[in-house]
Design an enzyme around this catalytic site. Sequence first.
Site, short mmCIF file in Angstrom:
data_model
loop_
_atom_site.label_atom_id
_atom_site.label_comp_id
_atom_site.label_asym_id
_atom_site.label_seq_id
_atom_site.Cartn_x
_atom_site.Cartn_y
_atom_site.Cartn_z
N GLU A 1 0.80 -1.24 0.00
CA GLU A 1 0.00 0.00 0.00
C GLU A 1 0.83 1.29 0.00
O GLU A 1 0.66 2.16 0.86
CB GLU A 1 -0.97 -0.02 1.19
CG GLU A 1 -1.89 -1.23 1.13
CD GLU A 1 -2.81 -1.38 2.34
OE1 GLU A 1 -2.86 -0.47 3.18
OE2 GLU A 1 -3.47 -2.43 2.45
N GLU B 1 -6.06 -10.89 -1.47
CA GLU B 1 -6.89 -10.70 -0.27
C GLU B 1 -8.37 -10.70 -0.66
O GLU B 1 -9.14 -9.83 -0.24
CB GLU B 1 -6.51 -9.39 0.45
CG GLU B 1 -5.04 -9.30 0.78
CD GLU B 1 -4.65 -8.06 1.59
OE1 GLU B 1 -5.53 -7.37 2.11
OE2 GLU B 1 -3.44 -7.80 1.68
O1 G3I Z 1 -3.82 -7.81 18.63
C1 G3I Z 1 -4.79 -6.95 19.21
C2 G3I Z 1 -5.30 -7.50 20.51
O2 G3I Z 1 -4.23 -7.55 21.42
C3 G3I Z 1 -6.43 -6.62 21.01
O3 G3I Z 1 -6.98 -7.18 22.16
C4 G3I Z 1 -7.52 -6.49 19.97
C5 G3I Z 1 -8.64 -5.55 20.40
O4 G3I Z 1 -9.12 -4.80 19.32
O5 G3I Z 1 -6.95 -5.95 18.78
C6 G3I Z 1 -5.94 -6.79 18.25
O6 G3I Z 1 -5.44 -6.21 17.10
C7 G3I Z 1 -6.28 -6.22 15.96
C8 G3I Z 1 -5.58 -7.02 14.87
O7 G3I Z 1 -6.33 -6.94 13.69
C9 G3I Z 1 -5.41 -8.50 15.25
O8 G3I Z 1 -6.64 -9.09 15.43
C10 G3I Z 1 -6.49 -4.81 15.51
O9 G3I Z 1 -7.28 -4.12 16.47
C11 G3I Z 1 -7.19 -4.76 14.15
O10 G3I Z 1 -7.21 -3.44 13.66
C12 G3I Z 1 -6.40 -5.61 13.18
O11 G3I Z 1 -7.08 -5.59 11.96
C13 G3I Z 1 -6.37 -6.12 10.87
C14 G3I Z 1 -6.12 -5.01 9.84
O12 G3I Z 1 -5.45 -5.57 8.73
C15 G3I Z 1 -5.27 -3.89 10.40
O13 G3I Z 1 -5.03 -2.92 9.44
C16 G3I Z 1 -7.22 -7.21 10.25
O14 G3I Z 1 -7.34 -8.30 11.16
C17 G3I Z 1 -6.56 -7.69 8.96
O15 G3I Z 1 -7.46 -8.54 8.28
C18 G3I Z 1 -6.26 -6.50 8.06
O16 G3I Z 1 -5.59 -6.97 6.92
C19 G3I Z 1 -5.24 -5.99 5.93
C20 G3I Z 1 -4.02 -6.50 5.19
O17 G3I Z 1 -3.00 -6.80 6.10
C21 G3I Z 1 -3.55 -5.48 4.16
N1 G3I Z 1 -4.61 -5.12 3.26
C22 G3I Z 1 -5.85 -4.69 3.90
C23 G3I Z 1 -6.33 -5.75 4.89
C24 G3I Z 1 -7.67 -5.39 5.44
O18 G3I Z 1 -7.57 -4.21 6.21
#
Ligand code: G3I
Length: 380
Positions: free
Chosen positions: A162, A268
Amino acid sequence: MTNKPSTLLLIMIAFSIFLNCKNTTVKENAISPLPSLKESFKNDFLIGAAISRSQINQTDSLSNALLEKEFNSITPENDMKWEQIHPKEDSFNFETADKYVALGEKNNMHIVGHTLLWHSQLAPWVQNIQDSATMASTIKAHINKIVGRYKGRINTWDVVNEALNEDGSPRESVFYKVMGGENYIEQAFMLAAKADPDAKLVYNDYNLWKPEKRKGVLRIVKNLQDKGIKIDGVGMQAHWSLEGPTLEDIENSIIAYSNAGVKVSFTELDVTVLPNPWDLDGAAVEQSYAQFENDPKMNPYPVKLTDAAQIQLAKRYEAIFKLFLKHKDKIERVTFWGVNDGHSWLNGWPINGRTNHPLLFDRNFEPKKAYNSVLDLKKQ
Ligand code: G3I
Protein backbone atom coordinates in the site's frame (compact mmCIF):
# COMPACT_ATOMS: atom_id res chain seq x y z
CA MET A 1 -34.55 -80.49 -20.86
CA THR A 2 -34.72 -78.50 -17.67
CA ASN A 3 -35.52 -74.68 -17.43
CA LYS A 4 -32.62 -74.05 -15.06
CA PRO A 5 -30.12 -71.48 -16.46
CA SER A 6 -26.78 -72.96 -17.31
CA THR A 7 -23.70 -72.08 -15.24
CA LEU A 8 -22.35 -70.16 -18.24
CA LEU A 9 -25.52 -68.06 -18.41
CA LEU A 10 -25.27 -67.30 -14.67
CA ILE A 11 -21.67 -66.20 -15.11
CA MET A 12 -22.69 -63.94 -18.03
CA ILE A 13 -25.52 -62.36 -16.01
CA ALA A 14 -23.19 -61.76 -13.04
CA PHE A 15 -20.57 -60.20 -15.34
CA SER A 16 -23.12 -57.92 -16.96
CA ILE A 17 -24.37 -56.75 -13.53
CA PHE A 18 -20.73 -56.07 -12.56
CA LEU A 19 -20.15 -54.04 -15.73
CA ASN A 20 -23.34 -52.09 -15.20
CA CYS A 21 -22.35 -51.21 -11.66
CA LYS A 22 -18.95 -50.09 -12.84
CA ASN A 23 -20.46 -47.82 -15.49
CA THR A 24 -22.82 -46.30 -12.97
CA THR A 25 -19.94 -45.55 -10.61
CA VAL A 26 -17.99 -43.88 -13.39
CA LYS A 27 -21.01 -41.83 -14.39
CA GLU A 28 -21.76 -40.85 -10.82
CA ASN A 29 -18.19 -39.72 -10.31
CA ALA A 30 -18.42 -37.60 -13.41
CA ILE A 31 -21.37 -35.66 -12.02
CA SER A 32 -20.44 -35.67 -8.37
CA PRO A 33 -18.95 -32.43 -6.96
CA LEU A 34 -15.28 -31.86 -7.52
CA PRO A 35 -13.22 -32.58 -4.44
CA SER A 36 -11.87 -29.20 -3.39
CA LEU A 37 -10.89 -25.75 -4.56
CA LYS A 38 -7.19 -26.56 -4.62
CA GLU A 39 -7.71 -29.75 -6.62
CA SER A 40 -10.12 -28.17 -9.05
CA PHE A 41 -7.84 -25.24 -9.86
CA LYS A 42 -4.53 -27.04 -9.55
CA ASN A 43 -3.65 -26.52 -13.19
CA ASP A 44 -4.74 -22.89 -13.14
CA PHE A 45 -3.48 -21.07 -10.03
CA LEU A 46 -2.87 -21.55 -6.34
CA ILE A 47 -5.83 -21.15 -3.98
CA GLY A 48 -4.90 -19.49 -0.70
CA ALA A 49 -6.40 -18.30 2.55
CA ALA A 50 -5.28 -15.75 5.11
CA ILE A 51 -5.03 -17.35 8.52
CA SER A 52 -5.23 -15.93 12.01
CA ARG A 53 -3.37 -16.83 15.16
CA SER A 54 -5.88 -19.49 16.27
CA GLN A 55 -5.43 -21.27 12.95
CA ILE A 56 -1.65 -20.98 13.21
CA ASN A 57 -1.81 -22.41 16.72
CA GLN A 58 -4.22 -25.09 15.47
CA THR A 59 -6.66 -24.46 18.30
CA ASP A 60 -9.61 -24.49 15.91
CA SER A 61 -9.63 -28.01 14.47
CA LEU A 62 -12.57 -27.56 12.07
CA SER A 63 -10.93 -24.51 10.64
CA ASN A 64 -7.62 -26.26 10.13
CA ALA A 65 -9.31 -29.29 8.58
CA LEU A 66 -11.06 -27.09 6.03
CA LEU A 67 -7.86 -25.15 5.39
CA GLU A 68 -5.97 -28.34 4.62
CA LYS A 69 -8.74 -29.76 2.43
CA GLU A 70 -9.43 -26.72 0.29
CA PHE A 71 -6.33 -24.52 0.14
CA ASN A 72 -2.75 -24.93 -1.02
CA SER A 73 -1.38 -21.54 0.03
CA ILE A 74 -1.47 -19.50 3.23
CA THR A 75 -0.89 -15.87 4.22
CA PRO A 76 -0.60 -14.71 7.85
CA GLU A 77 -3.43 -12.23 8.40
CA ASN A 78 -1.56 -10.26 11.09
CA ASP A 79 1.30 -12.19 12.64
CA MET A 80 4.19 -11.13 10.43
CA LYS A 81 3.36 -7.44 10.41
CA TRP A 82 6.05 -5.17 11.81
CA GLU A 83 4.32 -4.39 15.12
CA GLN A 84 4.01 -8.11 15.80
CA ILE A 85 7.30 -9.49 14.58
CA HIS A 86 9.67 -6.59 15.37
CA PRO A 87 7.98 -4.67 18.21
CA LYS A 88 11.18 -3.07 19.53
CA GLU A 89 14.41 -2.15 17.81
CA ASP A 90 16.37 -5.01 19.31
CA SER A 91 13.55 -7.48 19.84
CA PHE A 92 12.01 -9.84 17.33
CA ASN A 93 9.06 -12.07 18.09
CA PHE A 94 9.25 -15.15 15.89
CA GLU A 95 7.16 -17.56 17.92
CA THR A 96 3.95 -17.37 15.89
CA ALA A 97 5.71 -16.81 12.58
CA ASP A 98 7.80 -19.96 13.11
CA LYS A 99 4.63 -21.96 13.76
CA TYR A 100 3.01 -20.42 10.71
CA VAL A 101 5.84 -21.50 8.42
CA ALA A 102 5.94 -24.97 9.99
CA LEU A 103 2.19 -25.36 9.39
CA GLY A 104 2.58 -24.48 5.73
CA GLU A 105 5.49 -26.89 5.33
CA LYS A 106 3.64 -29.71 7.07
CA ASN A 107 0.81 -29.31 4.58
CA ASN A 108 2.99 -28.72 1.58
CA MET A 109 1.55 -25.26 1.01
CA HIS A 110 2.83 -22.23 -0.85
CA ILE A 111 3.79 -19.93 2.02
CA VAL A 112 3.38 -16.16 1.74
CA GLY A 113 5.13 -13.63 3.98
CA HIS A 114 2.92 -10.60 4.70
CA THR A 115 4.32 -7.97 4.83
CA LEU A 116 7.77 -6.40 5.09
CA LEU A 117 7.08 -2.67 4.72
CA TRP A 118 3.67 -1.17 5.48
CA HIS A 119 2.75 2.16 7.07
CA SER A 120 -0.06 0.48 9.05
CA GLN A 121 0.43 -1.92 11.97
CA LEU A 122 3.93 -0.54 12.13
CA ALA A 123 5.79 -0.61 15.45
CA PRO A 124 5.66 2.80 17.17
CA TRP A 125 9.44 3.01 17.47
CA VAL A 126 9.75 3.05 13.66
CA GLN A 127 7.17 5.80 13.37
CA ASN A 128 9.44 7.97 15.51
CA ILE A 129 12.50 7.67 13.29
CA GLN A 130 13.35 11.04 11.78
CA ASP A 131 16.52 10.76 9.73
CA SER A 132 17.05 8.89 6.51
CA ALA A 133 20.25 7.06 7.54
CA THR A 134 18.57 5.55 10.60
CA MET A 135 15.48 4.64 8.57
CA ALA A 136 17.63 2.98 5.87
CA SER A 137 19.56 0.91 8.42
CA THR A 138 16.32 0.00 10.21
CA ILE A 139 14.73 -1.24 6.98
CA LYS A 140 17.90 -3.18 6.20
CA ALA A 141 18.01 -4.86 9.62
CA HIS A 142 14.30 -5.71 9.47
CA ILE A 143 14.37 -7.27 6.02
CA ASN A 144 17.69 -9.08 6.47
CA LYS A 145 16.62 -10.61 9.74
CA ILE A 146 13.14 -11.74 8.70
CA VAL A 147 13.70 -12.79 5.10
CA GLY A 148 17.01 -14.36 6.14
CA ARG A 149 15.38 -16.40 8.90
CA TYR A 150 12.88 -17.97 6.49
CA LYS A 151 15.22 -18.24 3.49
CA GLY A 152 14.12 -21.11 1.25
CA ARG A 153 10.97 -21.62 3.35
CA ILE A 154 8.77 -18.61 2.54
CA ASN A 155 7.88 -18.83 -1.13
CA THR A 156 6.53 -15.33 -1.74
CA TRP A 157 7.01 -12.03 0.08
CA ASP A 158 4.64 -9.06 0.00
CA VAL A 159 7.66 -6.78 0.09
CA VAL A 160 5.92 -3.41 0.08
CA ASN A 161 2.26 -2.92 0.94
CA GLU A 162 0.00 0.00 0.00
CA ALA A 163 2.60 2.57 -1.05
CA LEU A 164 0.22 4.45 -3.36
CA ASN A 165 -2.58 6.97 -3.04
CA GLU A 166 -5.81 6.44 -4.97
CA ASP A 167 -4.63 8.73 -7.78
CA GLY A 168 -1.44 6.70 -8.23
CA SER A 169 0.83 9.24 -6.53
CA PRO A 170 3.19 8.02 -3.79
CA ARG A 171 1.64 7.69 -0.34
CA GLU A 172 3.44 9.96 2.09
CA SER A 173 4.16 7.22 4.58
CA VAL A 174 6.84 7.55 7.24
CA PHE A 175 9.16 5.58 4.93
CA TYR A 176 8.53 7.95 2.03
CA LYS A 177 8.85 11.11 4.09
CA VAL A 178 11.96 10.18 6.05
CA MET A 179 13.76 8.56 3.11
CA GLY A 180 12.83 11.49 0.85
CA GLY A 181 10.96 9.59 -1.86
CA GLU A 182 10.18 6.19 -3.32
CA ASN A 183 13.78 5.00 -3.03
CA TYR A 184 12.73 3.01 0.05
CA ILE A 185 10.80 0.72 -2.31
CA GLU A 186 13.98 0.05 -4.30
CA GLN A 187 15.87 -0.63 -1.08
CA ALA A 188 13.23 -3.06 0.14
CA PHE A 189 13.12 -5.12 -3.05
CA MET A 190 16.91 -5.14 -3.36
CA LEU A 191 17.39 -6.30 0.21
CA ALA A 192 14.70 -8.98 -0.02
CA ALA A 193 16.19 -10.35 -3.25
CA LYS A 194 19.61 -10.54 -1.66
CA ALA A 195 18.36 -12.15 1.54
CA ASP A 196 16.49 -14.88 -0.35
CA PRO A 197 17.24 -15.00 -4.08
CA ASP A 198 14.65 -17.73 -4.66
CA ALA A 199 11.67 -16.02 -3.01
CA LYS A 200 9.09 -14.35 -5.26
CA LEU A 201 8.80 -10.66 -4.56
CA VAL A 202 5.48 -8.84 -4.81
CA TYR A 203 4.17 -5.28 -4.60
CA ASN A 204 0.74 -5.51 -2.88
CA ASP A 205 -2.06 -2.90 -2.74
CA TYR A 206 -5.83 -2.36 -2.83
CA ASN A 207 -7.98 -0.82 -5.58
CA LEU A 208 -5.40 -1.79 -8.19
CA TRP A 209 -8.22 -2.08 -10.72
CA LYS A 210 -8.42 1.74 -10.74
CA PRO A 211 -6.87 3.17 -13.90
CA GLU A 212 -5.15 6.02 -12.00
CA LYS A 213 -3.70 3.71 -9.39
CA ARG A 214 -2.70 1.24 -12.12
CA LYS A 215 -0.42 3.94 -13.54
CA GLY A 216 1.26 4.25 -10.14
CA VAL A 217 1.91 0.51 -9.99
CA LEU A 218 3.31 0.50 -13.50
CA ARG A 219 5.61 3.36 -12.52
CA ILE A 220 6.93 1.38 -9.53
CA VAL A 221 7.39 -1.81 -11.57
CA LYS A 222 9.13 -0.04 -14.42
CA ASN A 223 11.42 1.90 -12.11
CA LEU A 224 12.55 -1.32 -10.42
CA GLN A 225 13.03 -3.09 -13.73
CA ASP A 226 14.96 -0.15 -15.22
CA LYS A 227 17.33 -0.31 -12.27
CA GLY A 228 17.75 -4.08 -12.57
CA ILE A 229 15.95 -4.74 -9.27
CA LYS A 230 13.95 -7.93 -9.07
CA ILE A 231 10.15 -7.76 -8.81
CA ASP A 232 8.10 -10.85 -9.68
CA GLY A 233 4.53 -9.89 -9.13
CA VAL A 234 1.77 -7.47 -8.36
CA GLY A 235 -0.72 -8.40 -5.66
CA MET A 236 -4.21 -7.04 -6.29
CA GLN A 237 -5.80 -7.25 -2.84
CA ALA A 238 -9.37 -7.62 -4.17
CA HIS A 239 -11.54 -6.35 -1.31
CA TRP A 240 -14.57 -6.09 -3.56
CA SER A 241 -18.35 -5.86 -3.35
CA LEU A 242 -21.38 -7.28 -5.16
CA GLU A 243 -21.49 -4.21 -7.37
CA GLY A 244 -17.90 -3.33 -8.07
CA PRO A 245 -15.32 -3.05 -9.40
CA THR A 246 -16.33 -3.84 -12.96
CA LEU A 247 -14.87 -6.93 -14.59
CA GLU A 248 -13.55 -4.65 -17.32
CA ASP A 249 -11.45 -2.61 -14.89
CA ILE A 250 -10.10 -5.77 -13.25
CA GLU A 251 -9.28 -7.27 -16.62
CA ASN A 252 -7.53 -4.14 -17.86
CA SER A 253 -5.28 -4.24 -14.80
CA ILE A 254 -4.48 -7.95 -15.19
CA ILE A 255 -3.45 -7.32 -18.77
CA ALA A 256 -1.47 -4.17 -17.98
CA TYR A 257 0.53 -5.79 -15.17
CA SER A 258 1.17 -8.88 -17.22
CA ASN A 259 2.32 -6.77 -20.16
CA ALA A 260 4.75 -5.06 -17.79
CA GLY A 261 6.39 -8.46 -17.29
CA VAL A 262 5.13 -9.44 -13.83
CA LYS A 263 2.67 -12.07 -12.62
CA VAL A 264 -0.62 -11.09 -11.02
CA SER A 265 -1.98 -12.51 -7.77
CA PHE A 266 -5.29 -11.77 -6.09
CA THR A 267 -4.00 -11.64 -2.57
CA GLU A 268 -6.89 -10.70 -0.27
CA LEU A 269 -10.13 -11.62 -2.03
CA ASP A 270 -13.48 -11.07 -0.33
CA VAL A 271 -16.85 -9.74 -1.56
CA THR A 272 -18.83 -7.68 0.93
CA VAL A 273 -22.62 -8.16 0.85
CA LEU A 274 -23.41 -5.33 3.30
CA PRO A 275 -24.46 -1.73 2.61
CA ASN A 276 -21.59 0.63 2.28
CA PRO A 277 -21.62 3.75 4.48
CA TRP A 278 -19.86 5.69 1.72
CA ASP A 279 -23.02 5.40 -0.38
CA LEU A 280 -25.20 7.00 2.27
CA ASP A 281 -26.18 10.62 2.01
CA GLY A 282 -23.87 12.79 4.00
CA ALA A 283 -21.43 10.06 4.90
CA ALA A 284 -17.95 11.38 4.29
CA VAL A 285 -15.00 9.04 4.22
CA GLU A 286 -13.37 10.69 7.19
CA GLN A 287 -16.58 10.43 9.22
CA SER A 288 -16.75 8.02 12.11
CA TYR A 289 -19.15 5.17 11.47
CA ALA A 290 -19.95 4.61 15.13
CA GLN A 291 -23.35 6.19 14.41
CA PHE A 292 -24.23 3.17 12.23
CA GLU A 293 -23.36 0.55 14.80
CA ASN A 294 -26.51 -1.31 15.84
CA ASP A 295 -28.43 0.20 12.93
CA PRO A 296 -30.41 -2.75 11.47
CA LYS A 297 -30.46 -1.13 8.02
CA MET A 298 -26.67 -1.43 7.93
CA ASN A 299 -26.71 -5.06 9.09
CA PRO A 300 -29.42 -6.77 7.03
CA TYR A 301 -28.28 -10.40 7.50
CA PRO A 302 -27.47 -10.73 11.22
CA VAL A 303 -28.27 -14.46 11.28
CA LYS A 304 -27.89 -15.73 7.75
CA LEU A 305 -27.92 -14.62 4.14
CA THR A 306 -31.26 -14.69 2.32
CA ASP A 307 -31.49 -17.02 -0.69
CA ALA A 308 -31.59 -14.02 -3.00
CA ALA A 309 -28.35 -12.64 -1.53
CA GLN A 310 -26.71 -16.09 -1.69
CA ILE A 311 -27.53 -16.20 -5.39
CA GLN A 312 -26.22 -12.68 -5.96
CA LEU A 313 -22.95 -13.56 -4.23
CA ALA A 314 -22.68 -16.81 -6.19
CA LYS A 315 -23.15 -14.95 -9.47
CA ARG A 316 -20.54 -12.36 -8.54
CA TYR A 317 -17.99 -15.02 -7.59
CA GLU A 318 -18.78 -16.98 -10.75
CA ALA A 319 -18.12 -13.93 -12.91
CA ILE A 320 -14.89 -13.15 -11.03
CA PHE A 321 -13.52 -16.68 -11.35
CA LYS A 322 -14.55 -16.89 -15.00
CA LEU A 323 -12.34 -13.86 -15.57
CA PHE A 324 -9.52 -15.39 -13.53
CA LEU A 325 -9.69 -18.56 -15.62
CA LYS A 326 -9.65 -16.55 -18.84
CA HIS A 327 -6.32 -15.06 -17.68
CA LYS A 328 -4.93 -18.04 -15.82
CA ASP A 329 -1.67 -17.78 -17.78
CA LYS A 330 -1.09 -14.40 -16.09
CA ILE A 331 -2.36 -15.29 -12.61
CA GLU A 332 -0.29 -17.10 -10.03
CA ARG A 333 -2.49 -17.23 -6.94
CA VAL A 334 -5.95 -16.37 -5.67
CA THR A 335 -6.01 -15.95 -1.88
CA PHE A 336 -9.19 -15.41 0.14
CA TRP A 337 -8.87 -13.07 3.13
CA GLY A 338 -10.07 -15.59 5.70
CA VAL A 339 -11.25 -19.20 5.71
CA ASN A 340 -14.92 -18.74 6.65
CA ASP A 341 -17.31 -15.80 7.02
CA GLY A 342 -16.87 -15.73 10.78
CA HIS A 343 -13.15 -15.04 10.35
CA SER A 344 -13.51 -12.05 8.05
CA TRP A 345 -12.21 -8.62 9.04
CA LEU A 346 -15.31 -7.27 7.25
CA ASN A 347 -17.42 -8.14 10.32
CA GLY A 348 -15.68 -5.24 12.04
CA TRP A 349 -14.93 -2.79 9.24
CA PRO A 350 -15.93 -0.13 8.27
CA ILE A 351 -18.69 -0.44 10.88
CA ASN A 352 -18.12 -2.42 14.02
CA GLY A 353 -20.25 -5.37 15.04
CA ARG A 354 -21.91 -6.36 11.76
CA THR A 355 -22.40 -9.83 10.32
CA ASN A 356 -20.83 -10.05 6.89
CA HIS A 357 -20.79 -13.05 4.54
CA PRO A 358 -18.00 -12.33 2.05
CA LEU A 359 -16.29 -15.72 1.59
CA LEU A 360 -17.11 -19.14 0.11
CA PHE A 361 -17.69 -20.91 3.45
CA ASP A 362 -20.26 -19.91 6.08
CA ARG A 363 -19.72 -19.74 9.83
CA ASN A 364 -20.39 -23.47 10.16
CA PHE A 365 -17.68 -24.24 7.59
CA GLU A 366 -20.40 -25.22 5.09
CA PRO A 367 -19.77 -24.37 1.45
CA LYS A 368 -22.13 -21.67 0.19
CA LYS A 369 -23.80 -21.39 -3.21
CA ALA A 370 -20.85 -19.22 -4.17
CA TYR A 371 -18.49 -22.16 -3.56
CA ASN A 372 -20.51 -24.34 -5.93
CA SER A 373 -20.70 -21.63 -8.56
CA VAL A 374 -16.90 -21.37 -8.52
CA LEU A 375 -16.35 -25.14 -8.70
CA ASP A 376 -19.01 -25.52 -11.41
CA LEU A 377 -16.79 -23.49 -13.71
CA LYS A 378 -14.37 -26.42 -13.77
CA LYS A 379 -17.08 -28.91 -14.75
CA GLN A 380 -18.12 -27.12 -17.97
O1 G3I B 1 -3.82 -7.81 18.63
C1 G3I B 1 -4.79 -6.95 19.21
C2 G3I B 1 -5.30 -7.50 20.51
O2 G3I B 1 -4.23 -7.55 21.42
C3 G3I B 1 -6.43 -6.62 21.01
O3 G3I B 1 -6.98 -7.18 22.16
C4 G3I B 1 -7.52 -6.49 19.97
C5 G3I B 1 -8.64 -5.55 20.40
O4 G3I B 1 -9.12 -4.80 19.32
O5 G3I B 1 -6.95 -5.95 18.78
C6 G3I B 1 -5.94 -6.79 18.25
O6 G3I B 1 -5.44 -6.21 17.10
C7 G3I B 1 -6.28 -6.22 15.96
C8 G3I B 1 -5.58 -7.02 14.87
O7 G3I B 1 -6.33 -6.94 13.69
C9 G3I B 1 -5.41 -8.50 15.25
O8 G3I B 1 -6.64 -9.09 15.43
C10 G3I B 1 -6.49 -4.81 15.51
O9 G3I B 1 -7.28 -4.12 16.47
C11 G3I B 1 -7.19 -4.76 14.15
O10 G3I B 1 -7.21 -3.44 13.66
C12 G3I B 1 -6.40 -5.61 13.18
O11 G3I B 1 -7.08 -5.59 11.96
C13 G3I B 1 -6.37 -6.12 10.87
C14 G3I B 1 -6.12 -5.01 9.84
O12 G3I B 1 -5.45 -5.57 8.73
C15 G3I B 1 -5.27 -3.89 10.40
O13 G3I B 1 -5.03 -2.92 9.44
C16 G3I B 1 -7.22 -7.21 10.25
O14 G3I B 1 -7.34 -8.30 11.16
C17 G3I B 1 -6.56 -7.69 8.96
O15 G3I B 1 -7.46 -8.54 8.28
C18 G3I B 1 -6.26 -6.50 8.06
O16 G3I B 1 -5.59 -6.97 6.92
C19 G3I B 1 -5.24 -5.99 5.93
C20 G3I B 1 -4.02 -6.50 5.19
O17 G3I B 1 -3.00 -6.80 6.10
C21 G3I B 1 -3.55 -5.48 4.16
N1 G3I B 1 -4.61 -5.12 3.26
C22 G3I B 1 -5.85 -4.69 3.90
C23 G3I B 1 -6.33 -5.75 4.89
C24 G3I B 1 -7.67 -5.39 5.44
O18 G3I B 1 -7.57 -4.21 6.21
